[in-house]
Design a protein around this motif. Structure first.
Motif, PDB file in Angstrom:
ATOM      1  N   CYS A   1       0.865  -1.174   0.000  1.00 34.56           N
ATOM      2  CA  CYS A   1       0.000   0.000   0.000  1.00 34.56           C
ATOM      3  C   CYS A   1       0.905   1.227   0.000  1.00 34.56           C
ATOM      4  O   CYS A   1       1.523   1.552   1.014  1.00 34.56           O
ATOM      5  CB  CYS A   1      -0.923   0.009   1.210  1.00 34.56           C
ATOM      6  SG  CYS A   1      -2.035   1.430   1.271  1.00 34.56           S
ATOM      7  N   GLY A   2       1.046   1.878  -1.182  1.00 34.16           N
ATOM      8  CA  GLY A   2       1.982   2.985  -1.297  1.00 34.16           C
ATOM      9  C   GLY A   2       3.394   2.483  -1.128  1.00 34.16           C
ATOM     10  O   GLY A   2       3.843   1.569  -1.830  1.00 34.16           O
ATOM     11  N   ASN A   3       4.131   3.068  -0.179  1.00 36.74           N
ATOM     12  CA  ASN A   3       5.500   2.638   0.096  1.00 36.74           C
ATOM     13  C   ASN A   3       5.593   1.588   1.198  1.00 36.74           C
ATOM     14  O   ASN A   3       6.689   1.163   1.564  1.00 36.74           O
ATOM     15  CB  ASN A   3       6.351   3.850   0.491  1.00 36.74           C
ATOM     16  CG  ASN A   3       6.501   4.840  -0.645  1.00 36.74           C
ATOM     17  OD1 ASN A   3       6.574   4.447  -1.820  1.00 36.74           O
ATOM     18  ND2 ASN A   3       6.539   6.134  -0.320  1.00 36.74           N
ATOM     19  N   ALA A   4       4.459   1.192   1.741  1.00 33.50           N
ATOM     20  CA  ALA A   4       4.452   0.241   2.860  1.00 33.50           C
ATOM     21  C   ALA A   4       4.138  -1.172   2.365  1.00 33.50           C
ATOM     22  O   ALA A   4       3.325  -1.366   1.452  1.00 33.50           O
ATOM     23  CB  ALA A   4       3.433   0.663   3.907  1.00 33.50           C
ATOM     24  N   GLU A   5       4.815  -2.149   2.957  1.00 39.85           N
ATOM     25  CA  GLU A   5       4.580  -3.555   2.650  1.00 39.85           C
ATOM     26  C   GLU A   5       4.214  -4.305   3.933  1.00 39.85           C
ATOM     27  O   GLU A   5       4.807  -4.079   4.984  1.00 39.85           O
ATOM     28  CB  GLU A   5       5.819  -4.206   2.028  1.00 39.85           C
ATOM     29  CG  GLU A   5       6.060  -3.846   0.579  1.00 39.85           C
ATOM     30  CD  GLU A   5       7.118  -4.719  -0.050  1.00 39.85           C
ATOM     31  OE1 GLU A   5       7.255  -4.663  -1.280  1.00 39.85           O
ATOM     32  OE2 GLU A   5       7.808  -5.453   0.697  1.00 39.85           O
ATOM     33  N   PHE A   6       3.240  -5.195   3.815  1.00 36.14           N
ATOM     34  CA  PHE A   6       2.784  -5.973   4.959  1.00 36.14           C
ATOM     35  C   PHE A   6       2.869  -7.451   4.617  1.00 36.14           C
ATOM     36  O   PHE A   6       2.305  -7.902   3.617  1.00 36.14           O
ATOM     37  CB  PHE A   6       1.334  -5.614   5.311  1.00 36.14           C
ATOM     38  CG  PHE A   6       1.125  -4.157   5.622  1.00 36.14           C
ATOM     39  CD1 PHE A   6       1.304  -3.671   6.907  1.00 36.14           C
ATOM     40  CD2 PHE A   6       0.762  -3.277   4.606  1.00 36.14           C
ATOM     41  CE1 PHE A   6       1.102  -2.327   7.188  1.00 36.14           C
ATOM     42  CE2 PHE A   6       0.563  -1.935   4.872  1.00 36.14           C
ATOM     43  CZ  PHE A   6       0.742  -1.453   6.170  1.00 36.14           C
ATOM     44  N   LYS A   7       3.600  -8.194   5.429  1.00 29.37           N
ATOM     45  CA  LYS A   7       3.684  -9.637   5.266  1.00 29.37           C
ATOM     46  C   LYS A   7       2.446 -10.262   5.907  1.00 29.37           C
ATOM     47  O   LYS A   7       2.148 -10.000   7.070  1.00 29.37           O
ATOM     48  CB  LYS A   7       4.949 -10.187   5.924  1.00 29.37           C
ATOM     49  CG  LYS A   7       6.240  -9.653   5.339  1.00 29.37           C
ATOM     50  CD  LYS A   7       6.410 -10.088   3.873  1.00 29.37           C
ATOM     51  CE  LYS A   7       7.740  -9.618   3.304  1.00 29.37           C
ATOM     52  NZ  LYS A   7       7.918 -10.044   1.899  1.00 29.37           N
ATOM     53  N   CYS A   8       1.736 -11.092   5.148  1.00 29.51           N
ATOM     54  CA  CYS A   8       0.460 -11.612   5.615  1.00 29.51           C
ATOM     55  C   CYS A   8       0.352 -13.119   5.339  1.00 29.51           C
ATOM     56  O   CYS A   8       1.219 -13.726   4.723  1.00 29.51           O
ATOM     57  CB  CYS A   8      -0.693 -10.888   4.934  1.00 29.51           C
ATOM     58  SG  CYS A   8      -0.717  -9.098   5.206  1.00 29.51           S
ATOM     59  N   HIS A   9      -0.761 -13.678   5.791  1.00 25.87           N
ATOM     60  CA  HIS A   9      -1.086 -15.081   5.548  1.00 25.87           C
ATOM     61  C   HIS A   9      -2.259 -15.142   4.573  1.00 25.87           C
ATOM     62  O   HIS A   9      -3.310 -14.547   4.813  1.00 25.87           O
ATOM     63  CB  HIS A   9      -1.454 -15.778   6.862  1.00 25.87           C
ATOM     64  CG  HIS A   9      -0.348 -15.821   7.857  1.00 25.87           C
ATOM     65  ND1 HIS A   9       0.559 -16.843   7.920  1.00 25.87           N
ATOM     66  CD2 HIS A   9      -0.003 -14.936   8.826  1.00 25.87           C
ATOM     67  CE1 HIS A   9       1.418 -16.605   8.902  1.00 25.87           C
ATOM     68  NE2 HIS A   9       1.103 -15.459   9.457  1.00 25.87           N
ATOM     69  N   ARG A  10      -2.076 -15.873   3.497  1.00 28.75           N
ATOM     70  CA  ARG A  10      -3.111 -15.941   2.472  1.00 28.75           C
ATOM     71  C   ARG A  10      -4.435 -16.481   3.005  1.00 28.75           C
ATOM     72  O   ARG A  10      -5.501 -16.043   2.597  1.00 28.75           O
ATOM     73  CB  ARG A  10      -2.626 -16.801   1.300  1.00 28.75           C
ATOM     74  CG  ARG A  10      -1.701 -16.052   0.350  1.00 28.75           C
ATOM     75  CD  ARG A  10      -1.336 -16.884  -0.848  1.00 28.75           C
ATOM     76  NE  ARG A  10      -0.431 -17.981  -0.496  1.00 28.75           N
ATOM     77  CZ  ARG A  10       0.115 -18.814  -1.375  1.00 28.75           C
ATOM     78  NH1 ARG A  10      -0.172 -18.686  -2.655  1.00 28.75           N
ATOM     79  NH2 ARG A  10       0.934 -19.762  -0.988  1.00 28.75           N
TER      80      ARG A  10
END
Length: 240
Positions: free
Chosen positions: A203-212
């Motif tokens: 999202c923009g310059n931010a990255e979020f590691k998530c679980h599918r």
């Protein structure tokens, strides 16, 4: 002729301390314990019929100062039993052990267990030792405490004279537990630790590691994107 089946084995007093009196004249019914001493001197370690886990029902007949829980089979119960085991005090429904002499709130209502009311204590030794309690005998709340792996038995301690309880064994411990709190804790931990993540949301310059699995269950749009054969699905990268 068919033989009558043996009555269910009920708890027996394996070892007592102080001037405790008990009555096992109820056959296969509950046993009655009555304190006649002063202070936390009257205690009983109980032998149960079930192997491994058990549920003990403690009914208040008279008085309100009762500690009900578990203690090692070889414990010295001649003193304050919470120093050798894990207990709930019916006077305030707090948890007590050697490290928590002042009592700890464990999610039970802060009140006195009245005459005629019951406290159910459940214990399982495997896969890891766990102590749970219930006021209705249906929904058990696991106690958030670490219990050492050893041979535990039901234990009850009565304070001062003229305190009476009835004890009954209800068989193996297999409660219908409320896991909603545990699920929330697990989800919070997965969000905070971010171990074994398998997709990225940008999202923009931010990255979020998530679980599918979480994203797919949270949004049909994200489920469709992750299931697709396009780049979003192949690389498991979502841009919003």
């Amino acid at each position: 002729l068919a033989q009558d089946s043996e009555p269910e084995s009920m708890p027996k007093v394996l070892r007592s301390a102080g001037s405790l009196r008990w009555d096992e004249a109820f056959g296969n019914g509950p046993i009655t314990l009555t304190s006649t001493g002063c202070g936390w001197t009257d205690s009983a370690l109980l032998q149960v019929s079930s192997e491994g886990g058990f549920v003990m029902k403690v009914k208040i007949v008279r008085g309100s100062y009762v500690r009900a829980g578990i203690a090692p089979a070889d414990a010295d119960i001649s003193g304050r039993v919470h120093r050798v085991g894990h207990f709930i005090l019916t006077r305030n429904l707090k948890y007590y052990d050697e490290a928590v002499a002042g009592g700890r709130n464990v999610g039970l209502p802060r009140r006195v267990l009245a005459v005629g009311e019951e406290l159910h204590v459940g214990y399982v030794p495997k896969p890891r030792p766990e102590l749970s309690v219930s006021l209705d005998g249906k929904t058990f709340a696991p106690m958030p405490v670490e219990i050492q792996c050893t041979n535990y038995l039901p234990c009850v301690s009565l304070y001062d004279s003229d305190v009476t309880v009835q004890i009954e064994e209800l068989g193996d411990f297999s409660p219908q537990q409320d896991w909603s709190g545990a699920r929330r804790k697990m989800q919070d931990r997965m969000w905070q630790d971010r171990f074994f993540t398998d997709c990225t949301v940008t999202c923009g310059n931010a990255e979020f590691k998530c679980h599918r699995a979480f994203l797919a269950n949270a949004s049909d749009v994200w489920r469709a994107a992750l299931e697709s054969s396009f780049r979003d699905g192949r690389d498991a990268k979502l841009t919003i």
